[in-house]
Design a protein around this motif. Structure first.
Motif, PDB file in Angstrom:
ATOM      1  N   PRO A   1       0.874  -1.353   0.001  1.00 51.88           N
ATOM      2  CA  PRO A   1       0.458   0.111  -0.092  1.00 51.88           C
ATOM      3  C   PRO A   1       0.736   1.337  -0.061  1.00 51.88           C
ATOM      4  CG  PRO A   1      -0.092  -0.995   2.129  1.00 51.88           C
ATOM      5  CD  PRO A   1       0.767  -1.900   1.231  1.00 51.88           C
ATOM      6  N   ASP A   2       2.036   1.069   0.537  1.00 53.49           N
ATOM      7  CA  ASP A   2       2.885   2.371   0.382  1.00 53.49           C
ATOM      8  C   ASP A   2       3.917   2.552  -0.830  1.00 53.49           C
ATOM      9  OD1 ASP A   2       4.628   0.286   1.247  1.00 53.49           O
ATOM     10  OD2 ASP A   2       5.925   1.172   2.592  1.00 53.49           O
ATOM     11  N   PHE A   3       3.725   1.717  -1.852  1.00 55.60           N
ATOM     12  CA  PHE A   3       4.286   1.861  -3.046  1.00 55.60           C
ATOM     13  C   PHE A   3       4.405   3.179  -3.761  1.00 55.60           C
ATOM     14  CE2 PHE A   3       4.772   1.483  -7.584  1.00 55.60           C
ATOM     15  CZ  PHE A   3       6.052   1.112  -7.733  1.00 55.60           C
ATOM     16  N   TYR A   4       3.333   3.766  -3.745  1.00 61.04           N
ATOM     17  CA  TYR A   4       3.383   5.207  -4.434  1.00 61.04           C
ATOM     18  C   TYR A   4       3.978   6.264  -3.469  1.00 61.04           C
ATOM     19  CZ  TYR A   4       0.696   2.963  -8.009  1.00 61.04           C
ATOM     20  OH  TYR A   4       0.378   2.172  -9.117  1.00 61.04           O
ATOM     21  N   THR A   5       4.102   6.107  -2.391  1.00 62.07           N
ATOM     22  CA  THR A   5       4.665   7.070  -1.342  1.00 62.07           C
ATOM     23  C   THR A   5       6.225   6.803  -0.769  1.00 62.07           C
ATOM     24  OG1 THR A   5       3.684   6.094   0.906  1.00 62.07           O
ATOM     25  CG2 THR A   5       2.315   7.767  -0.607  1.00 62.07           C
ATOM     26  N   LYS A   6       6.636   5.593  -1.070  1.00 63.78           N
ATOM     27  CA  LYS A   6       8.025   5.092  -0.563  1.00 63.78           C
ATOM     28  C   LYS A   6       9.006   5.970  -1.613  1.00 63.78           C
ATOM     29  CE  LYS A   6       8.107   0.557  -1.540  1.00 63.78           C
ATOM     30  NZ  LYS A   6       8.430  -0.864  -1.177  1.00 63.78           N
ATOM     31  N   ARG A   7       9.872   6.264  -0.888  1.00 62.93           N
ATOM     32  CA  ARG A   7      11.230   6.636  -1.997  1.00 62.93           C
ATOM     33  C   ARG A   7      11.991   5.468  -2.712  1.00 62.93           C
ATOM     34  NH1 ARG A   7      10.589  11.979  -2.389  1.00 62.93           N
ATOM     35  NH2 ARG A   7       9.404  12.684  -0.329  1.00 62.93           N
ATOM     36  N   LEU A   8      12.087   5.685  -3.910  1.00 63.23           N
ATOM     37  CA  LEU A   8      12.545   4.630  -4.608  1.00 63.23           C
ATOM     38  C   LEU A   8      14.003   5.021  -5.292  1.00 63.23           C
ATOM     39  CD1 LEU A   8       9.226   4.001  -6.485  1.00 63.23           C
ATOM     40  CD2 LEU A   8      10.573   2.324  -4.841  1.00 63.23           C
ATOM     41  N   GLN A   9      14.020   5.067  -6.658  1.00 60.52           N
ATOM     42  CA  GLN A   9      15.335   5.562  -7.097  1.00 60.52           C
ATOM     43  C   GLN A   9      15.906   7.005  -6.797  1.00 60.52           C
ATOM     44  OE1 GLN A   9      15.439   5.398 -11.262  1.00 60.52           O
ATOM     45  NE2 GLN A   9      17.509   4.668 -11.544  1.00 60.52           N
ATOM     46  N   LEU A  10      16.759   7.374  -6.283  1.00 63.89           N
ATOM     47  CA  LEU A  10      17.323   8.776  -6.041  1.00 63.89           C
ATOM     48  C   LEU A  10      16.326   9.295  -5.144  1.00 63.89           C
ATOM     49  CD1 LEU A  10      18.678  10.011  -9.450  1.00 63.89           C
ATOM     50  CD2 LEU A  10      20.094   8.754  -7.714  1.00 63.89           C
ATOM     51  N   SER A  11      15.860   8.391  -4.122  1.00 61.02           N
ATOM     52  CA  SER A  11      15.138   9.104  -3.009  1.00 61.02           C
ATOM     53  C   SER A  11      13.818   9.836  -3.882  1.00 61.02           C
ATOM     54  CB  SER A  11      15.537  10.012  -2.270  1.00 61.02           C
ATOM     55  OG  SER A  11      16.768   9.178  -1.530  1.00 61.02           O
ATOM     56  N   LYS A  12      13.309   9.273  -4.917  1.00 60.35           N
ATOM     57  CA  LYS A  12      12.258  10.037  -5.438  1.00 60.35           C
ATOM     58  C   LYS A  12      10.872   8.946  -5.400  1.00 60.35           C
ATOM     59  CE  LYS A  12      14.303  12.840  -8.737  1.00 60.35           C
ATOM     60  NZ  LYS A  12      14.062  13.963  -9.803  1.00 60.35           N
ATOM     61  N   THR A  13       9.816   9.477  -5.220  1.00 63.45           N
ATOM     62  CA  THR A  13       8.735   8.536  -5.025  1.00 63.45           C
ATOM     63  C   THR A  13       8.265   8.168  -6.483  1.00 63.45           C
ATOM     64  OG1 THR A  13       6.894  10.162  -5.139  1.00 63.45           O
ATOM     65  CG2 THR A  13       7.707   9.565  -3.019  1.00 63.45           C
ATOM     66  N   TRP A  14       7.374   7.375  -6.876  1.00 62.83           N
ATOM     67  CA  TRP A  14       6.848   6.896  -8.204  1.00 62.83           C
ATOM     68  C   TRP A  14       6.529   8.159  -8.961  1.00 62.83           C
ATOM     69  CZ3 TRP A  14       7.387   2.576 -10.903  1.00 62.83           C
ATOM     70  CH2 TRP A  14       6.555   2.368 -12.350  1.00 62.83           C
ATOM     71  N   GLY A  15       5.701   8.967  -8.041  1.00 66.32           N
ATOM     72  CA  GLY A  15       5.029  10.224  -8.815  1.00 66.32           C
ATOM     73  C   GLY A  15       6.046  11.368  -9.156  1.00 66.32           C
ATOM     74  N   GLU A  16       7.092  11.381  -8.428  1.00 71.75           N
ATOM     75  CA  GLU A  16       8.248  12.221  -8.581  1.00 71.75           C
ATOM     76  C   GLU A  16       8.946  11.850  -9.732  1.00 71.75           C
ATOM     77  OE1 GLU A  16       8.536  14.021  -3.968  1.00 71.75           O
ATOM     78  OE2 GLU A  16       9.791  12.346  -4.741  1.00 71.75           O
TER      79      GLU A  16
END
Length: 123
Positions: free
Chosen positions: A62-77
């Motif tokens: 459920p937190d996939f869209y808000t967690k920090r991914l590549q280069l600390s960006k979220t999916w939406g960023e």
């Protein structure tokens, strides 16, 4: 948000319908940032009997869209967010061979909610 927007379904088969096993790894990355390392977001082990296909469902959580991914960006960023599915081959066990990429290689361009097919081959 629907459940399908936080899952990826992969139907796995093996060339010549042989038995085998492998680990499937799902990574998130921004296609516009090629130099940065992708982030593993899910994984699962699969074991197929001779003549059998496998269905792997990756729950992104459920937190996939808000967690920090590549280069600390979220999916939406991310500029052009995408997922890809890769294979990590293991050693054979119980008479089953380790599986590796078939003719189509890793799967790129996956989005949450997608259902894909991947053909592997026995080593």
């Amino acid at each position: 948000m629907s459940e399908s927007a936080t899952t990826v379904k992969a139907v796995i088969s093996v060339e010549d319908r042989k038995a085998g096993h492998a680990t499937l790894l799902l990574f998130a990355h921004d296609k516009m940032i090629a130099d940065a390392s992708a982030v593993e977001v899910a994984s699962t082990n699969i074991s197929l009997l001779e003549g059998q296909d496998a269905i792997a469902v990756f729950n992104l959580g459920p937190d996939f869209y808000t967690k920090r991914l590549q280069l600390s960006k979220t999916w939406g960023e991310m500029i052009e967010p995408s997922l890809y599915l890769s294979v990590e081959s293991g050693g054979g066990g119980g008479g089953a061979a380790a599986l590796t990429y078939g003719s189509d290689g890793p799967k790129f361009g996956i989005k949450p909610g997608d259902s894909i097919k991947m053909v592997l081959r026995a080593k």
